[in-house]
Design a protein around this motif. Structure first.
Motif, mmCIF file in Angstrom:
data_model
loop_
_atom_site.group_PDB
_atom_site.id
_atom_site.type_symbol
_atom_site.label_atom_id
_atom_site.label_comp_id
_atom_site.label_asym_id
_atom_site.label_seq_id
_atom_site.Cartn_x
_atom_site.Cartn_y
_atom_site.Cartn_z
ATOM 1 N N TYR A 164 0.895 -1.122 0.012
ATOM 2 C CA TYR A 164 0.042 0.136 -0.003
ATOM 3 C C TYR A 164 0.858 1.306 0.120
ATOM 4 O O TYR A 164 1.979 1.160 0.945
ATOM 5 C CB TYR A 164 -0.749 0.050 1.309
ATOM 6 C CG TYR A 164 -2.059 -1.247 1.393
ATOM 7 C CD1 TYR A 164 -3.186 -1.098 0.839
ATOM 8 C CD2 TYR A 164 -1.563 -2.350 2.139
ATOM 9 C CE1 TYR A 164 -4.102 -2.273 0.981
ATOM 10 C CE2 TYR A 164 -2.328 -3.501 2.178
ATOM 11 C CZ TYR A 164 -3.560 -3.509 1.465
ATOM 12 O OH TYR A 164 -4.475 -4.414 1.826
ATOM 13 N N THR B 132 0.811 5.539 -0.350
ATOM 14 C CA THR B 132 -0.168 6.919 -0.497
ATOM 15 C C THR B 132 0.322 7.969 -1.537
ATOM 16 O O THR B 132 1.511 8.095 -1.612
ATOM 17 C CB THR B 132 0.082 7.597 1.081
ATOM 18 O OG1 THR B 132 1.546 7.942 1.221
ATOM 19 C CG2 THR B 132 -0.307 6.769 2.026
ATOM 20 N N ILE C 45 -8.731 6.083 1.261
ATOM 21 C CA ILE C 45 -8.343 5.086 2.191
ATOM 22 C C ILE C 45 -9.645 4.544 2.794
ATOM 23 O O ILE C 45 -9.719 3.355 2.986
ATOM 24 C CB ILE C 45 -7.438 5.278 3.268
ATOM 25 C CG1 ILE C 45 -6.677 4.407 4.160
ATOM 26 C CG2 ILE C 45 -7.651 6.688 4.046
ATOM 27 C CD1 ILE C 45 -5.709 4.334 4.824
ATOM 28 N N MET D 194 5.827 4.518 2.747
ATOM 29 C CA MET D 194 5.642 5.971 3.063
ATOM 30 C C MET D 194 6.693 6.395 2.158
ATOM 31 O O MET D 194 7.957 6.257 2.512
ATOM 32 C CB MET D 194 5.598 6.584 4.514
ATOM 33 C CG MET D 194 4.375 5.661 5.232
ATOM 34 S SD MET D 194 2.783 6.157 4.621
ATOM 35 C CE MET D 194 2.710 7.887 4.931
ATOM 36 N N ARG E 61 -2.985 2.057 -4.363
ATOM 37 C CA ARG E 61 -2.611 3.540 -4.101
ATOM 38 C C ARG E 61 -3.653 4.116 -3.346
ATOM 39 O O ARG E 61 -4.867 4.100 -3.736
ATOM 40 C CB ARG E 61 -2.455 4.263 -5.532
ATOM 41 C CG ARG E 61 -1.603 3.490 -6.560
ATOM 42 C CD ARG E 61 -1.781 4.444 -7.827
ATOM 43 N NE ARG E 61 -1.141 5.816 -7.882
ATOM 44 C CZ ARG E 61 -0.037 6.297 -8.312
ATOM 45 N NH1 ARG E 61 0.857 5.339 -8.642
ATOM 46 N NH2 ARG E 61 0.077 7.494 -8.436
ATOM 47 N N LEU E 62 -3.294 4.873 -2.276
ATOM 48 C CA LEU E 62 -4.259 5.111 -1.156
ATOM 49 C C LEU E 62 -4.135 6.785 -1.057
ATOM 50 O O LEU E 62 -2.973 7.370 -1.323
ATOM 51 C CB LEU E 62 -4.071 4.632 -0.010
ATOM 52 C CG LEU E 62 -4.023 2.957 0.315
ATOM 53 C CD1 LEU E 62 -3.713 2.606 1.900
ATOM 54 C CD2 LEU E 62 -5.535 2.667 0.120
ATOM 55 N N TYR E 63 -5.204 7.415 -0.697
ATOM 56 C CA TYR E 63 -5.482 8.705 -0.653
ATOM 57 C C TYR E 63 -6.019 9.032 0.636
ATOM 58 O O TYR E 63 -6.962 8.568 1.062
ATOM 59 C CB TYR E 63 -5.936 9.501 -1.755
ATOM 60 C CG TYR E 63 -6.581 10.804 -1.501
ATOM 61 C CD1 TYR E 63 -5.266 11.958 -1.392
ATOM 62 C CD2 TYR E 63 -7.734 11.381 -1.490
ATOM 63 C CE1 TYR E 63 -5.460 13.129 -1.274
ATOM 64 C CE2 TYR E 63 -7.921 12.592 -0.970
ATOM 65 C CZ TYR E 63 -7.029 13.697 -1.207
ATOM 66 O OH TYR E 63 -6.986 14.914 -1.015
ATOM 67 N N LEU E 64 -5.325 10.171 1.479
ATOM 68 C CA LEU E 64 -5.795 10.353 2.726
ATOM 69 C C LEU E 64 -6.722 12.070 2.339
ATOM 70 O O LEU E 64 -5.997 12.980 2.277
ATOM 71 C CB LEU E 64 -4.901 10.792 3.756
ATOM 72 C CG LEU E 64 -3.901 9.656 3.995
ATOM 73 C CD1 LEU E 64 -2.819 10.035 5.035
ATOM 74 C CD2 LEU E 64 -4.658 8.628 4.712
ATOM 75 N N ALA F 132 0.980 11.568 8.408
ATOM 76 C CA ALA F 132 0.272 10.735 7.450
ATOM 77 C C ALA F 132 0.490 9.043 7.706
ATOM 78 O O ALA F 132 -0.564 8.594 7.798
ATOM 79 C CB ALA F 132 0.723 10.774 6.162
ATOM 80 N N VAL G 259 -2.649 6.334 8.474
ATOM 81 C CA VAL G 259 -2.812 5.364 7.852
ATOM 82 C C VAL G 259 -2.809 4.057 8.755
ATOM 83 O O VAL G 259 -3.653 3.263 8.541
ATOM 84 C CB VAL G 259 -1.766 5.127 6.708
ATOM 85 C CG1 VAL G 259 -1.644 3.690 5.994
ATOM 86 C CG2 VAL G 259 -1.749 6.184 5.691
#
Length: 252
Positions: free
Chosen positions: A176, A178, A185, A198, A216-219, A237, A241
């Motif tokens: 995973y 970011t 997410i 990270m 691909r994750l997004y906050l 971040a 996560v």
């Protein structure tokens, strides 16, 4: 009596080349040393009489009683406390079964020692036992990093290796990462094992590593379309996560 040579030796450990040459690193402060003394081989312990009296079981190859002024001369801290410890770097071994069945943090070129130390502290808080660093990351035994871990270094294993090699060894595990163009997410399926990658404070995740990423994750910021800061600090971040991964694992 704390000799000039001992003071010089202690202060020399602020430099990576000297840490690598001696195989030793520095820890300072009442809580930090108190939390780590039983976890590492201590070569030199310098403390006030009061500290030693309160820690009667403290063990080290060499124990020196020093006055507060002497400790202040040797210390790298702005506000020195009552104890300084020189530890032998541990010989860490990777548990392949543990890595395969648990969540690990992977750090790509983290440069700030405070960020790295805070991330290790976060790993400890969220029960993550392994942190993998690219060779370009700041040294985990940098005194500022050690200080920022607040003792978590005693419980979290940190490894340095090329990340391409790591992902090749564990090719079946999800990775995973970011990204600003990733998927929310909070709407994605997250597993209880795998790697959370990270990226660097300024440049994010290296392009050479993107092909290894499974999700691909997004906050997301709040509210979604409000103008806001460009990005989050990498340690902040990481905390968000890790909290979401652990929230999903409750009750499983």
């Amino acid at each position: 009596m704390l000799s000039k040579n001992k003071i010089k030796y202690i202060q020399s450990l602020s430099q990576k080349k000297n840490r690598m040459a001696t195989g030793c690193f520095l820890a300072e402060g009442n809580k930090l040393v108190g939390d780590t003394l039983s976890a590492f081989h201590c070569e030199l312990l310098v403390a006030t009489e009061e500290w030693l009296a309160a820690h009667a079981g403290a063990e080290a190859d060499e124990i020196l009683i020093a006055g507060q002024e002497e400790i202040e001369r040797a210390s790298l801290l702005r506000s020195p406390q009552s104890v300084v410890a020189v530890y032998r770097m541990p010989d860490r071994h990777m548990d392949y079964n543990l890595v395969s069945t648990s969540l690990s943090l992977v750090l790509d070129t983290i440069q700030d020692p405070g960020n790295l130390g805070t991330i290790i502290r976060l790993a400890d808080w969220f029960g993550i036992e392994n942190v993998f660093c690219s060779p370009e990351c700041v040294d985990v035994y940098n005194p500022k990093t050690v200080q920022a871990t607040m003792g978590a270094l005693a419980r979290v294993k940190v490894f340095y290796l090329p990340l391409v090699e790591l992902f090749g060894q564990f090719s079946k595990l999800p990775v995973y990462g970011t990204f600003l163009d990733g998927e929310n997410i909070y709407e994605q399926e997250l597993t209880q094992n795998g790697f959370v990658l990270m990226g660097n404070e300024g440049n994010g995740i290296s392009s050479s590593l993107e092909k290894y990423i499974s999700k691909r994750l997004y906050l997301p910021n709040y509210p979604p379309f409000r103008q806001t800061t460009e990005s989050l600090n990498v340690a902040v971040a990481t905390a968000i996560v890790c909290a979401e991964f652990r929230r999903r694992s409750i009750g499983k």
